[in-house]
Each structure stands twice: as C-alpha cells, then as structure tokens.
Design a protein around this motif. Structure first.
Motif, PDB file in Angstrom:
ATOM      1  N   TRP A   1     -24.156 -12.326  -1.517  1.00  0.00           N
ATOM      2  CA  TRP A   1     -24.774 -13.395  -0.737  1.00  0.00           C
ATOM      3  C   TRP A   1     -26.212 -13.672  -1.131  1.00  0.00           C
ATOM      4  CZ3 TRP A   1     -23.237  -8.696   1.535  1.00  0.00           C
ATOM      5  CH2 TRP A   1     -24.282  -7.858   1.953  1.00  0.00           C
TER       6      TRP A   1
ATOM      7  N   ARG B   1     -23.002 -17.244  -5.259  1.00  0.00           N
ATOM      8  CA  ARG B   1     -22.178 -16.061  -4.973  1.00  0.00           C
ATOM      9  C   ARG B   1     -21.661 -15.388  -6.250  1.00  0.00           C
ATOM     10  NH1 ARG B   1     -21.373 -16.815   0.659  1.00  0.00           N
ATOM     11  NH2 ARG B   1     -23.237 -17.975   1.199  1.00  0.00           N
TER      12      ARG B   1
ATOM     13  N   ARG C   1     -10.086   1.640   2.988  1.00  0.00           N
ATOM     14  CA  ARG C   1     -11.332   1.260   2.309  1.00  0.00           C
ATOM     15  C   ARG C   1     -12.201   2.482   2.060  1.00  0.00           C
ATOM     16  NH1 ARG C   1      -8.260  -3.029   2.553  1.00  0.00           N
ATOM     17  NH2 ARG C   1      -9.215  -4.964   3.292  1.00  0.00           N
TER      18      ARG C   1
ATOM     19  N   PRO D   1     -16.878  -8.424  -3.508  1.00  0.00           N
ATOM     20  CA  PRO D   1     -16.372  -9.797  -3.453  1.00  0.00           C
ATOM     21  C   PRO D   1     -17.349 -10.750  -4.132  1.00  0.00           C
ATOM     22  CG  PRO D   1     -16.174  -8.741  -1.304  1.00  0.00           C
ATOM     23  CD  PRO D   1     -17.008  -7.825  -2.169  1.00  0.00           C
TER      24      PRO D   1
ATOM     25  N   GLY E   1      -6.445 -20.021   9.410  1.00  0.00           N
ATOM     26  CA  GLY E   1      -6.696 -19.388  10.704  1.00  0.00           C
ATOM     27  C   GLY E   1      -6.693 -17.868  10.679  1.00  0.00           C
ATOM     28  N   LYS E   2      -6.521 -17.290  11.874  1.00  0.00           N
ATOM     29  CA  LYS E   2      -6.586 -15.827  12.013  1.00  0.00           C
ATOM     30  C   LYS E   2      -5.551 -15.136  11.137  1.00  0.00           C
ATOM     31  CE  LYS E   2      -8.461 -15.655  16.693  1.00  0.00           C
ATOM     32  NZ  LYS E   2      -8.306 -15.174  18.072  1.00  0.00           N
TER      33      LYS E   2
ATOM     34  N   LYS F   1      -6.882 -15.004   7.623  1.00  0.00           N
ATOM     35  CA  LYS F   1      -7.935 -13.988   7.527  1.00  0.00           C
ATOM     36  C   LYS F   1      -7.316 -12.598   7.344  1.00  0.00           C
ATOM     37  CE  LYS F   1     -12.266 -14.081   9.921  1.00  0.00           C
ATOM     38  NZ  LYS F   1     -12.989 -14.212  11.214  1.00  0.00           N
TER      39      LYS F   1
ATOM     40  N   ARG G   1      -7.541  -9.782   3.985  1.00  0.00           N
ATOM     41  CA  ARG G   1      -7.815  -8.340   4.137  1.00  0.00           C
ATOM     42  C   ARG G   1      -6.681  -7.512   3.541  1.00  0.00           C
ATOM     43  NH1 ARG G   1      -8.761  -9.928  10.152  1.00  0.00           N
ATOM     44  NH2 ARG G   1     -10.914 -10.686  10.029  1.00  0.00           N
TER      45      ARG G   1
ATOM     46  N   TYR H   1      -6.685  -7.503  -0.361  1.00  0.00           N
ATOM     47  CA  TYR H   1      -7.919  -7.058  -1.027  1.00  0.00           C
ATOM     48  C   TYR H   1      -7.700  -5.710  -1.733  1.00  0.00           C
ATOM     49  CZ  TYR H   1     -12.667  -5.313  -1.615  1.00  0.00           C
ATOM     50  OH  TYR H   1     -13.808  -4.788  -2.141  1.00  0.00           O
TER      51      TYR H   1
ATOM     52  N   ILE I   1     -11.152 -20.443   8.589  1.00  0.00           N
ATOM     53  CA  ILE I   1     -11.681 -19.108   8.944  1.00  0.00           C
ATOM     54  C   ILE I   1     -12.289 -19.191  10.344  1.00  0.00           C
ATOM     55  CG2 ILE I   1     -13.336 -17.282   8.365  1.00  0.00           C
ATOM     56  CD1 ILE I   1     -11.267 -17.332   6.229  1.00  0.00           C
ATOM     57  N   PRO I   2     -11.512 -18.942  11.394  1.00  0.00           N
ATOM     58  CA  PRO I   2     -12.067 -18.956  12.746  1.00  0.00           C
ATOM     59  C   PRO I   2     -12.633 -17.582  13.117  1.00  0.00           C
ATOM     60  CG  PRO I   2      -9.688 -18.662  12.831  1.00  0.00           C
ATOM     61  CD  PRO I   2     -10.059 -18.716  11.371  1.00  0.00           C
ATOM     62  N   ARG I   3     -13.370 -17.542  14.162  1.00  0.00           N
ATOM     63  CA  ARG I   3     -13.833 -16.265  14.702  1.00  0.00           C
ATOM     64  C   ARG I   3     -12.620 -15.466  15.198  1.00  0.00           C
ATOM     65  NH1 ARG I   3     -18.163 -13.857  17.283  1.00  0.00           N
ATOM     66  NH2 ARG I   3     -19.575 -15.399  16.428  1.00  0.00           N
ATOM     67  N   ASP I   4     -12.614 -14.190  14.955  1.00  0.00           N
ATOM     68  CA  ASP I   4     -11.557 -13.338  15.526  1.00  0.00           C
ATOM     69  C   ASP I   4     -12.179 -12.030  15.997  1.00  0.00           C
ATOM     70  OD1 ASP I   4     -11.972 -11.874  13.231  1.00  0.00           O
ATOM     71  OD2 ASP I   4      -9.932 -12.069  12.443  1.00  0.00           O
ATOM     72  N   GLU I   5     -11.348 -11.031  16.292  1.00  0.00           N
ATOM     73  CA  GLU I   5     -11.885  -9.790  16.860  1.00  0.00           C
ATOM     74  C   GLU I   5     -12.709  -8.992  15.842  1.00  0.00           C
ATOM     75  OE1 GLU I   5      -7.776  -9.924  15.614  1.00  0.00           O
ATOM     76  OE2 GLU I   5      -8.826 -10.931  17.239  1.00  0.00           O
ATOM     77  N   VAL I   6     -12.574  -9.308  14.540  1.00  0.00           N
ATOM     78  CA  VAL I   6     -13.296  -8.554  13.513  1.00  0.00           C
ATOM     79  C   VAL I   6     -14.627  -9.213  13.136  1.00  0.00           C
ATOM     80  CG1 VAL I   6     -13.182  -7.598  11.176  1.00  0.00           C
ATOM     81  CG2 VAL I   6     -11.104  -7.723  12.571  1.00  0.00           C
ATOM     82  N   SER I   7     -14.613 -10.530  12.987  1.00  0.00           N
ATOM     83  CA  SER I   7     -15.825 -11.196  12.477  1.00  0.00           C
ATOM     84  C   SER I   7     -15.906 -12.633  12.975  1.00  0.00           C
ATOM     85  CB  SER I   7     -15.830 -11.169  10.950  1.00  0.00           C
ATOM     86  OG  SER I   7     -14.717 -11.893  10.447  1.00  0.00           O
ATOM     87  N   GLY I   8     -16.988 -13.284  12.585  1.00  0.00           N
ATOM     88  CA  GLY I   8     -17.237 -14.647  13.039  1.00  0.00           C
ATOM     89  C   GLY I   8     -16.487 -15.692  12.218  1.00  0.00           C
ATOM     90  N   SER I   9     -16.880 -16.935  12.394  1.00  0.00           N
ATOM     91  CA  SER I   9     -16.194 -18.049  11.736  1.00  0.00           C
ATOM     92  C   SER I   9     -16.923 -18.463  10.463  1.00  0.00           C
ATOM     93  CB  SER I   9     -16.158 -19.240  12.684  1.00  0.00           C
ATOM     94  OG  SER I   9     -17.491 -19.707  12.875  1.00  0.00           O
TER      95      SER I   9
ATOM     96  N   ALA J   1     -20.939 -17.964   9.236  1.00  0.00           N
ATOM     97  CA  ALA J   1     -21.364 -17.372   7.961  1.00  0.00           C
ATOM     98  C   ALA J   1     -22.007 -18.408   7.044  1.00  0.00           C
ATOM     99  CB  ALA J   1     -20.171 -16.714   7.257  1.00  0.00           C
TER     100      ALA J   1
ATOM    101  N   PHE K   1     -16.984 -17.483   2.775  1.00  0.00           N
ATOM    102  CA  PHE K   1     -16.988 -16.543   3.905  1.00  0.00           C
ATOM    103  C   PHE K   1     -17.010 -15.086   3.434  1.00  0.00           C
ATOM    104  CE2 PHE K   1     -14.973 -13.846   7.085  1.00  0.00           C
ATOM    105  CZ  PHE K   1     -15.807 -14.096   8.166  1.00  0.00           C
TER     106      PHE K   1
ATOM    107  N   VAL L   1     -18.274  -9.762   3.724  1.00  0.00           N
ATOM    108  CA  VAL L   1     -18.153  -8.531   2.931  1.00  0.00           C
ATOM    109  C   VAL L   1     -17.898  -7.349   3.866  1.00  0.00           C
ATOM    110  CG1 VAL L   1     -19.434  -6.909   1.467  1.00  0.00           C
ATOM    111  CG2 VAL L   1     -19.491  -9.354   0.955  1.00  0.00           C
TER     112      VAL L   1
ATOM    113  N   ASP M   1     -16.494  -7.587   6.796  1.00  0.00           N
ATOM    114  CA  ASP M   1     -15.134  -7.787   7.301  1.00  0.00           C
ATOM    115  C   ASP M   1     -14.093  -7.222   6.329  1.00  0.00           C
ATOM    116  OD1 ASP M   1     -12.536  -8.891   7.633  1.00  0.00           O
ATOM    117  OD2 ASP M   1     -13.318 -10.597   8.750  1.00  0.00           O
ATOM    118  N   ILE M   2     -14.229  -7.575   5.050  1.00  0.00           N
ATOM    119  CA  ILE M   2     -13.179  -7.169   4.102  1.00  0.00           C
ATOM    120  C   ILE M   2     -13.283  -5.693   3.742  1.00  0.00           C
ATOM    121  CG2 ILE M   2     -14.155  -7.578   1.790  1.00  0.00           C
ATOM    122  CD1 ILE M   2     -11.476  -9.475   1.598  1.00  0.00           C
TER     123      ILE M   2
END
Lengths: 579, 221
Positions: A60, A65, A344, A383, A411-412, A415, A419, A422, B80-88, B92, B174, B181, B183-184
C-alpha cells in the motif's frame, strides 16, 4: 550545436571498463584490488541498495500497489532501472523475427534484481559439439575454470548442496534453507513423475561471511536489492569495495559510443556521451574491457570502425553479433487442493525458490539435443497488483469451504473465496539451452540511430526445431508433475504446434549470450580463450558475449568466474608489458 | 511460536536488524530536515527522476467525473462489502486507487469508462434511471446479470467483461491495502529466521522433512 567538442580526460588509466554488471563489476574489483587504476563507465546512475531502498515496503506504500511501469518492468519496488523499453534508445528486428531486449541502466546492472540462481557449468557444457555435433566446443574446459568457480563461491557466497552430480558440479556452499510447504509437495509430485529435486543454488548468505555484509533475514525480496548486502549484486558486493580501494573512477550516465584505436590498430580508450550535459567525452586506457552486456558489447565493437578495423573492432572473423542465443523458457501453473484454506504463517524465506530440478535426462535418448532445469514458485506472497486477477477462472472449480459456487460473483461470498485461494497456487518454469546458430544474430541497423546518434542494433533470431521440441518436453513434464500433485492446472496448458508449445519469445528470459564468442580459431571467433580479442590484444570482453554456448544453467556465475580469470590474466600481461 | 521462542529469535536477529536500525537512523536524520516534503512526494522509497515526473503528471489530472466516482464507489462496495473480518472497498480507499491506476495504466480508461456507461444504459433500459440512482434491489438485480460469466445471457457479455475487469481492480485495490493485507493474512515482510514449515502444518499435511534436509539445511534454534 555549433560548438561540439570532444573533451578528453588527461588521465591514462590502466583499464577502461564499459558496464558495471557481473562481468564489469568483477573486473573492476579484481583490477582495483591488484592496484591498477581503473575507469568504469556506466550508462545509468549510481545505485546502492542500502541507500536506494524499496526493501520491506508494504504494497500500500506504492500508489500502483507494486505494479510494473516501463521504468521498472519487474514492478514498482524492483531494483532494476529500465528494461524492455527505453525512451530514445530503440532497436529493430528483421521481418518475421522477434527479439525482446532487456537493458538495465544503473550501477550493478541486472544483478541488482536477478534471481540469484548461481549455477556452475559442468564438464560437458564446454564440449557440446563433441557430444552432439551442434554449435561449437569452448576453447577451455571445466578444469580451466573450476578454480575460479571455487573462488567466486567463497568470495561472494552461495548456498546449495553437494550432490556429486557430474553435470551440476559441487561447490563451496552455505547451508540451504528448508523447503516451504508447497515446495515439499512439488518435490513429492516431481519424484513421482521421475524428476529429481535438490536444494536451490542461490548467491544469498544464509550465514554471515564477512564484516562488510549481513546475513539473509528472509524477507524474500532479493529482487528489491538488500540493505544489508545479504545477497549478490555487483553494485554492493563488487563495485562498492572496488571504489573503496581508491583506484576506481566511476563515470555514471555515460553512454559509450566507440572504442577508439590508434594507427597500429590498438585500443586507446573509449568515447562516450554524458547523458546529463549531453557533451562528448573521451577517456584513455592501456586496456579496454567490454562488459556492457552481450548485445551492447557487440554493438560497441561493430560501431568501432577504423582503417585498421573496417568491419568493426575484433571482427575480422565477421562473427561479432552472431551466435546470439537466449535460454528457452516455458511455464505452467495450477491450484493445489490440499493448500486451499491453508493456515497462515510467514513463509517468505529467501528471494526465490528453495528447491530446483537440474537437468536429469540423457539427450541421446530424446528427440532434442540439450537440457533444461526447472524453477519452482508458489505460496503465500505479499499481495501485490493483480494477484487476485481472474478469480472467475478458479472459484467455480472448487468447493469453497465445502460449498460449490458459481464462477465469478461478488460480496461476502467473494471475499471468502479470495481468502480460500490465497497461497494455494504453484508454478513451474523451464530454462533450457538453445543452440547457438550463426543465422541468429544482431547487427547494426543501417537506417536507425538512438537519441545520441549511436547506430542501433537490428535483431534476427528464430527458434529452431531443437528448442521447440525441448519446450514440448517441458510442458509435458510440468503437466505430469502437477498431475502427480493432484493440482488443477490454471494456466499454461494451451500448448501445441500453433504456439511453439508455449516457448517464450527469444530474449524474454534475459540470458542472452554468444555475440562475441571465444575460440582457438581467429577465423571463427572474436576472442581467444582469455576473452582477449584476436585482432586487438588490448581489448577484452567479459560479459555474456564471450560465451560459446550457455548450457542449461543461468550464466551469471560463469560470467563472474571468467571475468575473474581474465582480470588476473590482464594484470599479469600488463606486468609483463605484453599489452 | 511461543513467547519465549520469539524473544530468542528476536535476540538472534539483532545482527541483521542492527544494520537496518543504523540505516534507518541515518536516513531519518536527513529526512527529518529538508527532505521531509520530498519524501512525501516520492512515497518514501527509491524513485528515479523520470518516475517522479510521471507521478507528478498523474497527480495533476483528474480522470473520472463525480458521477463516475459515485458509481465506482457503490460498485466497489458491492464487490467487497464490510463483513465480520474487515471493512469495505471504500473503507480501504479503493475508489481512489482506481482513479490513480487508470491514469497510471491508460489501457484501463476506455474499458472502465465505457463499462460504466454500458451499465448506466442497461439500467436506463430496465429501470428507467442510471445505476447509482437505482434502488438497492434494482442494483443487485443488475449486478446478478453480469457477475456470473458462465450463466450470463449472451446480451450481457459486455457487462460481464466489464465486471470481470472491475472485480479484478477492486480486489487488487482492497487486498493490497493495509486492511486487505491483514484480512488475507499475509504475515511476512519483516526480518525473521526461516526455520521451515511449522510442525503442526507439516503434521496436518502428512509431511515431514527428510533426514538429508534436516542435516544439510540451515536451522535456527
């Protein structure tokens, strides 16, 4: 420009070196340590990885990037300035041929970002014509160069393992790092496919070897240059100590134009244009050493015409520019199901794979004459730009955490997919030996000059059936290894006669060599076995140009060993007043 | 790694880290003074003059219109929405990244601008207004038609191509951000000592180092 003058440096150097990569860096190091006065000319700016830092920056911190630009083709944090396309410095190709030419412009050249893969040639690599009737034998043998390989190992540092393999000789190795998880899986898959895997041989310090350099701290970023000099680059390991002797004057942003010669045909120095003030300069030396890269050194010789050297310098044989050859390359990759949703942890390791496969078969039993080695990749990297690209090609092929999904999405759920995938990819790439042909060459383009008026190169290179058949074998091997691992191929499986079996464009692997080759016969070679021009005894070429053939090994370690050997010869010959 | 072990590892890395600390000290001193502003401009890492010129040129122009940026922001947060792990994505700053990258890589400009317009025109046809002015239900109805390449209708192919490209850019933006980073779960980029794959991971995969590997490889205790 009504008042163009050539400014001559009044100093007479013992040696003028053009280029500061592996060959030029080693020559500067050896000659300056021997007390000779050296002038080093480099077409790019000064560079020191301890000062010009990109190491340990986060993705970042780069607004792009880490994506590449034409200024840094290997990425925004990479330690190599310039590459495939340089403004004002064109080159051309003949009709229906392709050549990709990578040119670094900086102190240390390409060694600042290279893969550190440091492979000795084996005894057979110097005598290939005697084995398969193709190309030419070298005028030297493994025994001639072996002591220099030994000294390079110790001076620069390299990790690896002694395996007792004839074609992949033992050396003086630091301990290698343990394989990463995907590398253990690759090793197992390769073994099942009949492909041996051994520890990599990389010039990275897994142990400290002197007080000038730190040891590797396992950030995997050798390509960005190392602040503690824990890996080999010419800038940090050779040029810096050479400059510390006080015997080297370094001229940066100096683009060499010609090697100058006198009435007797001997070299007197080098003319160059200063890229900063655009003035013309001349620097004189008793010896001129070319190390500008295989093609730039050939260009310089061909552009150095005089009454005594009408065909260009060191070119009465007419071989300069010819026998140009690059490593072959082909690759494939896939997703390993066992690695999906993996735990991880930090597996950065050293910069590059911890394992590789040296050539393992007998070409007498195959339909192509020369071998290749396999380089491996994969795992949980930092990344960077583009690393998530093309999720729609994989997320429909696997059940993600037990749930089958449609390819693509958002969406979720998407996401979760990123993960899940990866760090589950593996890659492999073959790097093989091409035959050096007279018909593959670079020459001066009669109609094109660069922005300083220096005539540019025109390339004429075509792969032969030998390289194409070798690429086919690579691809079939990769497929088998991936199959044995239970991996799903995600790229590289579209191969056939229509695309030369995925064989990369010549030049793309950036191992070009052969354009100023050495040999015993002055009619068929430009240099003798001491890298000394047959036609001009005080001109030497110590880069990839001098190679007769390049083996299935990356050429840098051999450039270093040959340059060390030639440098000692030069010191000796100057002492004896033979040159 | 347990706490005791990690302290030990830190002690052992001091040698390497010492070089770094020294390098930092020197450059800090310089940068603290006159170079502070320049540092800001070059992002704090090695830049050549021609690279600085390009960054300046990019900073001096604006590509997307406010309406386009609004659509990019909505689309990004759908992908990429906000979820329980990270933001949207917008948490970012992905829209800002996309504005930068299309100027850095002009080859993205026509596909993204054209794709956004294609999307608006489709929404006009189906709902009578542009994408950003549609209600949430309509927006998802639209996205569902272009987000699944294998089942999308042939008339939606251009939308699929746009969405594939846009998904790539949003995900890159993101997951290369500090939030992404984390998050993943990438946990490298720091001085350390590689001692091999952790034991529990080896066990999980039914793998073990060979005797040869254990004997010849570097290890840190």
């Amino acid at each position: 420009m009504g008042n163009l003058q050539i400014k001559t440096n009044p100093k007479l150097y013992d040696a003028v070196i053009v280029g500061s990569g592996a060959g030029g860096g080693m020559a500067a190091y050896m000659l300056s340590k021997a007390g000779l006065k050296v002038c080093l000319i480099e077409a790019g700016p000064m560079y020191d990885p301890a000062k010009n830092v990109t190491q340990l920056k986060n993705s970042w911190e780069s607004p792009r990037r880490g994506a590449s630009t034409k200024f840094r083709p290997f990425g925004d944090f990479d330690a190599c300035y310039h590459g495939w396309e340089i403004d004002g410095e064109p080159y051309t190709t003949t009709k229906d041929t392709e050549w990709d030419w990578f040119r670094a412009r900086m102190i240390g050249g390409r060694t600042n970002h290279w893969g550190r893969i440091s492979l000795r040639f084996g005894p057979k690599d110097f005598k290939r014509r005697s084995i398969d009737g193709l190309g030419e034998d070298w005028p030297i043998s493994y025994d001639d160069i072996r002591p220099y390989y030994d000294r390079v190992d110790k001076l620069i540092g390299i990790f690896g393992s002694n395996e007792g393999l004839e074609d992949h000789p033992d050396g003086f190795f630091l301990p290698p790092p343990k394989p990463r998880l995907h590398e253990l899986m690759l090793k197992k898959g390769a073994a099942n496919a009949g492909v041996p895997v051994i520890p990599s041989r990389l010039s990275i310090l897994t142990k400290k070897i002197n007080d000038e350099r730190g040891s590797c701290f396992f950030c995997s970023q050798c390509g960005r240059g190392c602040q503690v000099y824990g890996d080999f680059s010419s800038s940090s390991v050779l040029i810096k100590p050479a400059m510390a002797t006080g015997n080297v004057d370094v001229l940066t942003n100096a683009m060499a134009r010609e090697v100058l010669t006198n009435k007797e045909g001997l070299a007197t120095g080098v003319s160059y244009v200063n890229k900063d003030d655009l003035q013309e300069y001349q620097v004189n030396g008793k010896v001129v050493i070319l190390a500008a890269s295989a093609c730039e050194s050939a260009r310089l010789l061909l552009n150095s015409k005089s009454a005594r050297h009408e065909n260009g310098l060191a070119n009465s044989s007419n071989v300069v520019g010819k026998y140009l050859h690059d490593s072959t390359g082909a690759s494939m990759g896939g997703v390993v199901p066992q690695l999906l949703g993996r735990k991880r942890y930090n597996e950065d390791g050293v910069g590059g794979a911890h394992i590789y496969s040296p050539w393992w078969l007998d070409n007498k039993k195959l339909d192509f004459p020369r071998g290749y080695h396999i380089e491996y990749g994969g795992g949980m990297h930092m990344p960077g730009y583009g690393f998530t690209n093309g999720i729609q090609f994989v997320n429909g092929k696997f059940a993600v955490n037990g749930q089958k999904k449609q390819a693509g999405g958002y969406g979720k759920s998407l996401k979760e997919d990123y993960r899940y995938f990866y760090g589950a990819q593996v890659h492999m790439a073959g790097r093989g030996e091409a035959i050096s042909f007279e018909s593959n060459y670079c020459e001066i383009d009669p109609g094109v000059v660069d922005k300083w008026g220096i005539p540019v190169l025109r390339f004429n290179v075509k792969w032969s059936e030998h390289e194409i058949k070798q690429a086919k074998h690579m691809k079939e091997t990769f497929q088998e290894i991936l199959h044995q691992m239970g991996a799903v191929v995600t790229y590289g499986d579209d191969f056939g006669a229509h695309n030369n079996y995925g064989l990369e464009t010549p030049g793309k692997i950036i191992h070009e060599a052969g354009t100023v080759r050495m040999g015993n016969d002055p009619k068929r070679s430009a240099l003798n076995k001491w890298s000394q021009a047959h036609d001009c005894k005080n001109v030497f070429c110590v880069d990839g140009g001098q190679f007769v053939s390049q083996a299935d090994k990356n050429i840098t370690w051999t450039i270093l060993a040959l340059s060390m050997r030639t440098s000692e010869y030069i010191v000796d010959q100057l002492k004896k007043q033979n040159i | 790694m347990d706490r005791r072990k990690s302290i030990k590892a830190m002690a052992l890395t001091t040698l390497s880290a010492g070089f770094l600390a020294e390098a930092c000290k020197l450059s800090d001193k310089k940068q603290d003074e006159a170079k502070a502003e320049e540092k800001k401009a070059d992002g704090g890492y090695d830049r050549q003059p021609e690279e600085m010129e390009k960054l300046k040129a990019i900073a001096a122009q604006t590509f997307f219109t406010p309406d386009e940026m609004a659509t990019i922001t909505i689309l990004g947060d759908i992908i990429i929405p906000r979820d329980e792990v990270s933001g949207s994505a917008s948490d970012a700053k992905v829209p800002e990244f996309i504005e930068f990258i299309v100027k850095d890589m002009p080859e993205h400009q026509v596909p993204i601008r054209g794709g956004l317009r294609w999307l608006d025109v489709q929404c006009m046809k189906q709902f009578g207004k542009g994408f950003k002015d549609c209600d949430e239900k309509q927006q998802f109805e639209m996205i569902d038609q272009i987000a699944y390449p294998e089942t999308a209708k042939p008339t939606m192919k251009q939308g699929v191509a746009f969405f594939n490209k846009f998904r790539d850019l949003v995900a890159t933006g993101f997951f290369t951000s500090e939030m992404g980073v984390k998050d993943i779960g990438y946990s490298g980029n720091k001085p350390n000592q590689w001692n091999g794959v952790p034991d529990d991971v080896l066990k999980q995969h039914g793998l073990a180092y060979s005797e040869k590997e254990l004997k010849e490889c570097v290890s840190f205790s």
